[in-house]
Design a protein around this motif. Structure first.
Motif, mmCIF file in Angstrom:
data_model
loop_
_atom_site.group_PDB
_atom_site.id
_atom_site.type_symbol
_atom_site.label_atom_id
_atom_site.label_comp_id
_atom_site.label_asym_id
_atom_site.label_seq_id
_atom_site.Cartn_x
_atom_site.Cartn_y
_atom_site.Cartn_z
ATOM 1 N N ASN A 284 56.476 25.546 22.849
ATOM 2 C CA ASN A 284 55.118 25.957 23.181
ATOM 3 C C ASN A 284 54.751 27.236 22.434
ATOM 4 O O ASN A 284 55.384 28.276 22.626
ATOM 5 C CB ASN A 284 54.982 26.179 24.687
ATOM 6 C CG ASN A 284 53.524 26.224 25.116
ATOM 7 O OD1 ASN A 284 52.693 26.842 24.467
ATOM 8 N ND2 ASN A 284 53.215 25.552 26.206
ATOM 9 N N PRO A 285 53.731 27.179 21.582
ATOM 10 C CA PRO A 285 53.395 28.351 20.764
ATOM 11 C C PRO A 285 52.659 29.445 21.524
ATOM 12 O O PRO A 285 52.513 30.554 21.014
ATOM 13 C CB PRO A 285 52.495 27.757 19.675
ATOM 14 C CG PRO A 285 51.833 26.600 20.351
ATOM 15 C CD PRO A 285 52.869 26.026 21.283
ATOM 16 N N LEU A 286 52.202 29.137 22.738
ATOM 17 C CA LEU A 286 51.412 30.111 23.492
ATOM 18 C C LEU A 286 52.270 31.043 24.331
ATOM 19 O O LEU A 286 51.798 32.080 24.789
ATOM 20 C CB LEU A 286 50.401 29.383 24.386
ATOM 21 C CG LEU A 286 49.470 28.414 23.650
ATOM 22 C CD1 LEU A 286 48.517 27.755 24.633
ATOM 23 C CD2 LEU A 286 48.695 29.132 22.553
ATOM 24 N N ARG A 287 53.530 30.646 24.582
ATOM 25 C CA ARG A 287 54.505 31.494 25.269
ATOM 26 C C ARG A 287 53.987 32.001 26.610
ATOM 27 O O ARG A 287 53.937 33.194 26.884
ATOM 28 C CB ARG A 287 54.897 32.683 24.390
ATOM 29 C CG ARG A 287 55.394 32.327 23.011
ATOM 30 C CD ARG A 287 56.612 31.442 23.035
ATOM 31 N NE ARG A 287 57.714 32.051 23.755
ATOM 32 C CZ ARG A 287 58.888 31.463 23.968
ATOM 33 N NH1 ARG A 287 59.096 30.229 23.549
ATOM 34 N NH2 ARG A 287 59.834 32.081 24.617
ATOM 35 N N ARG A 288 53.618 31.079 27.503
ATOM 36 C CA ARG A 288 53.150 31.461 28.835
ATOM 37 C C ARG A 288 54.281 31.316 29.848
ATOM 38 O O ARG A 288 55.201 30.533 29.667
ATOM 39 C CB ARG A 288 51.969 30.582 29.248
ATOM 40 C CG ARG A 288 50.781 30.649 28.300
ATOM 41 C CD ARG A 288 49.728 29.644 28.698
ATOM 42 N NE ARG A 288 50.294 28.305 28.788
ATOM 43 C CZ ARG A 288 49.676 27.264 29.353
ATOM 44 N NH1 ARG A 288 48.485 27.429 29.889
ATOM 45 N NH2 ARG A 288 50.245 26.078 29.388
ATOM 46 N N ARG A 289 54.188 32.042 30.953
ATOM 47 C CA ARG A 289 55.245 32.007 31.967
ATOM 48 C C ARG A 289 55.382 30.627 32.601
ATOM 49 O O ARG A 289 56.474 30.214 32.986
ATOM 50 C CB ARG A 289 54.962 33.044 33.055
ATOM 51 C CG ARG A 289 55.119 34.482 32.585
ATOM 52 C CD ARG A 289 54.982 35.444 33.740
ATOM 53 N NE ARG A 289 56.071 35.277 34.695
ATOM 54 C CZ ARG A 289 56.165 35.959 35.837
ATOM 55 N NH1 ARG A 289 55.231 36.831 36.163
ATOM 56 N NH2 ARG A 289 57.183 35.756 36.649
ATOM 57 N N ILE A 290 54.275 29.912 32.713
ATOM 58 C CA ILE A 290 54.313 28.587 33.337
ATOM 59 C C ILE A 290 55.205 27.635 32.550
ATOM 60 O O ILE A 290 55.760 26.679 33.094
ATOM 61 C CB ILE A 290 52.877 28.003 33.451
ATOM 62 C CG1 ILE A 290 52.861 26.733 34.311
ATOM 63 C CG2 ILE A 290 52.304 27.708 32.071
ATOM 64 C CD1 ILE A 290 53.093 26.968 35.757
ATOM 65 N N ASP A 291 55.402 27.933 31.261
ATOM 66 C CA ASP A 291 56.204 27.052 30.417
ATOM 67 C C ASP A 291 57.691 27.116 30.747
ATOM 68 O O ASP A 291 58.457 26.255 30.319
ATOM 69 C CB ASP A 291 55.995 27.405 28.943
ATOM 70 C CG ASP A 291 54.535 27.335 28.546
ATOM 71 O OD1 ASP A 291 53.857 26.405 28.998
ATOM 72 O OD2 ASP A 291 54.072 28.222 27.805
ATOM 73 N N LEU A 301 50.148 21.742 33.871
ATOM 74 C CA LEU A 301 49.547 22.867 33.162
ATOM 75 C C LEU A 301 50.264 23.261 31.877
ATOM 76 O O LEU A 301 49.728 24.045 31.102
ATOM 77 C CB LEU A 301 49.482 24.086 34.097
ATOM 78 C CG LEU A 301 48.637 23.904 35.365
ATOM 79 C CD1 LEU A 301 48.683 25.165 36.212
ATOM 80 C CD2 LEU A 301 47.198 23.549 35.017
ATOM 81 N N SER A 302 51.460 22.757 31.657
ATOM 82 C CA SER A 302 52.212 23.149 30.467
ATOM 83 C C SER A 302 52.427 21.956 29.551
ATOM 84 O O SER A 302 52.671 20.840 30.010
ATOM 85 C CB SER A 302 53.567 23.749 30.863
ATOM 86 O OG SER A 302 54.296 24.111 29.714
ATOM 87 N N SER A 303 52.349 22.220 28.255
ATOM 88 C CA SER A 303 52.487 21.141 27.280
ATOM 89 C C SER A 303 53.937 20.793 26.977
ATOM 90 O O SER A 303 54.212 19.759 26.373
ATOM 91 C CB SER A 303 51.786 21.541 25.973
ATOM 92 O OG SER A 303 52.362 22.731 25.463
ATOM 93 N N HIS A 304 54.873 21.653 27.367
ATOM 94 C CA HIS A 304 56.281 21.446 27.044
ATOM 95 C C HIS A 304 57.145 21.583 28.295
ATOM 96 O O HIS A 304 56.792 22.321 29.217
ATOM 97 C CB HIS A 304 56.759 22.469 26.010
ATOM 98 C CG HIS A 304 56.183 22.262 24.645
ATOM 99 N ND1 HIS A 304 54.844 22.434 24.369
ATOM 100 C CD2 HIS A 304 56.764 21.903 23.470
ATOM 101 C CE1 HIS A 304 54.627 22.183 23.090
ATOM 102 N NE2 HIS A 304 55.769 21.863 22.522
ATOM 103 N N PRO A 305 58.282 20.912 28.323
ATOM 104 C CA PRO A 305 59.232 21.120 29.418
ATOM 105 C C PRO A 305 59.805 22.533 29.331
ATOM 106 O O PRO A 305 59.739 23.174 28.275
ATOM 107 C CB PRO A 305 60.327 20.075 29.151
ATOM 108 C CG PRO A 305 59.796 19.170 28.097
ATOM 109 C CD PRO A 305 58.777 19.941 27.333
ATOM 110 N N PRO A 306 60.386 23.036 30.426
ATOM 111 C CA PRO A 306 61.049 24.345 30.356
ATOM 112 C C PRO A 306 62.112 24.336 29.259
ATOM 113 O O PRO A 306 62.918 23.414 29.168
ATOM 114 C CB PRO A 306 61.680 24.498 31.741
ATOM 115 C CG PRO A 306 60.889 23.602 32.624
ATOM 116 C CD PRO A 306 60.464 22.449 31.771
#
Length: 338
Positions: A284-291, A301-306
Motif C-alpha cells: 500500500n503506497p499510502l502507508r495508513r494505520r488501517i493497512d 477500507l484497505s486495499s492490501h492485507p496487513p
C-alpha cells in the motif's frame, strides 16, 4: 481465515476465468453507480418522473454516456493513463540497475510462461512496484527507483514475480478497470453535488416525493466511498494469491518475505499514488494505520492485507513456523495497540 491451501487451490486457468467474470461484474456495478447518480440528479434537480419534469431523464442519459466513455477509456487507454500518472519512464539499459531489472523481468516472464511485459521505472524513493494492462499482450510492470536501491537481486525478483503473477492471473485488467471507473464515479459524484448545490432548493415543498430526495442526496455523497470499498474488497484477496503464485515462480518464499520486511521498515509513502490507484501497488503506497490491521473493517477500507500477515504466510511456506509465530504475536500487538 486465509490459509496457504486456500490460496493455491485454483490453477491459472480457473483464476483467469474467475477474473473475467469478476471484471464483468465490476463494470456492471460501476455502471449501476453511474445510472443511480444520474437518476438522483434528475429527481432532485430536474424534477424528473413528475408532471413538472422533462419527458426524458437528462442527467441519467448524460451519466450513461459518460460511463460508456469512461469504460471504453479504461479498457483501451487505462494502462497509459496509469503509467503517466506516476511519471513512468522507459528503462535505460546503460544504467546497471535498469539492466538488472530487465534481466529479472525476463527471467520471471520465462518462469511464469507469460510474454515479456514492457518495463518502466518511476523516480521515487518509496520502494514499490505495480503491473497494469488489459491483457498479457499489453502488460507493463513499473518499479520505483527506491525499490531498486533498497532491495537485493533475489528480493527484487520476488517483487517482480508477484507482479508477473498479477499478469498471469489476469488481475491487471480488473485492477485497471477499477482505477479508471473509480475515478469516473468520483468525478460524476462531484458534478452531481455541484449541480444540486448550485440549483434551486431540493424539490418543492409539499411534493409527495420529497422524502425520496434524502436518500438520493445521500447516494450522491457516499457513492465514491461505496465504490472505493468495492475496489478494496476485490483487491485484498488478490495480493495473497499473487504472493503464493510468485512463490510458484521463484521457489523462494524467503526472498519475497524479506522484500516485504524491508518495504515495511522503510515506511515511505509513494507521493504519486492516489486512493484510486493504491490497490495497484505491491504494497500500500499510502502507508495508513488501517493497512496494518485485519478484520472486516480493514477489509472494507484497505486495499492490501496487513503486511505482517503476508510475511507470516510466506514464512509458513518456507517451513519456518517460528518466524511466522513471532509475526503473529506482533500482529496481535498491533491490533491491540489500536
Amino acid at each position: 481465515m486465509v490459509t496457504i491451501s486456500s490460496i493455491v487451490s485454483q490453477d491459472f486457468a480457473q483464476r483467469q476465468v474467475r477474473n473475467g467474470w469478476i471484471s464483468a461484474v465490476i463494470v456492471l456495478c460501476f455502471l449501476l453507480f453511474f445510472c443511480l447518480l444520474g437518476l438522483s440528479v434528475d429527481y432532485i434537480y430536474f424534477d424528473a418522473f413528475t408532471i413538472h419534469g422533462p419527458p426524458v431523464p437528462i442527467a441519467t442519459l448524460v451519466a450513461l454516456a459518460f460511463s460508456a466513455g469512461v469504460t471504453f477509456t479504461a479498457y483501451t487507454q487505462g494502462s497509459k493513463l496509469i503509467l503517466a500518472s506516476v511519471a513512468a519512464e522507459n528503462l535505460d539499459i546503460e544504467i546497471p540497475e535498469h539492466r538488472e531489472l530487465h534481466n529479472i523481468v525476463t527471467e520471471m516472464a520465462l518462469a511464469s510462461g507469460c510474454r515479456m511485459p514492457k518495463v518502466y521505472v518511476t523516480y521515487d524513493p518509496a520502494p514499490n512496484a505495480f503491473a497494469t494492462g488489459q491483457d498479457e499482450k499489453a502488460a507493463a510492470i513499473c518499479v520505483t527507483t527506491g525499490l531498486l536501491t533498497l532491495l537485493g537481486r533475489e528480493e527484487t525478483q520476488g517483487v517482480v514475480a508477484h507482479e508477473m503473477a498479477h499478469i498471469r492471473n489476469n488481475d491487471t485488467l480488473v485492477m485497471m478497470l477499477i482505477s479508471i471507473l473509480l475515478g469516473g464515479v468520483v468525478l460524476l459524484s462531484d458534478w452531481a453535488q455541484r449541480s444540486i448545490l448550485g440549483s434551486r432548493p431540493v424539490r418543492r415543498a409539499g411534493s409527495s416525493h420529497a422524502l425520496l430526495a434524502i436518500p438520493a442526496l445521500l447516494l450522491i455523497v457516499i457513492s465514491p466511498l461505496i465504490s472505493r470499498m468495492l475496489a478494496m474488497a476485490v483487491s485484498r484477496q488478490r495480493e495473497y494469491l499473487a504472493d503464493a503464485t510468485a512463490v510458484e515462480f521463484t521457489r523462494n518464499p524467503l526472498s519475497l518475505a524479506k522484500a516485504l520486511e524491508k518495504i515495511r521498515d522503510a515506511a515511505l509513502p509513494f507521493q504519486k499514488a492516489t486512493r484510486g490507484t493504491a490497490h495497484l501497488f505491491f504494497s500500500n503506497p499510502l502507508r495508513r494505520r488501517i493497512d496494518d490491521r485485519d478484520g472486516r473493517l480493514a477489509d472494507l477500507l484497505s486495499s492490501h492485507p496487513p503486511i505482517n500477515r503476508r510475511i507470516m504466510l510466506l514464512y509458513q511456506m518456507a517451513g519456518l513456523p517460528g518466524q511466522a509465530e513471532r509475526l503473529k504475536v506482533a500482529e496481535i500487538n498491533v491490533q491491540g495497540a489500536g
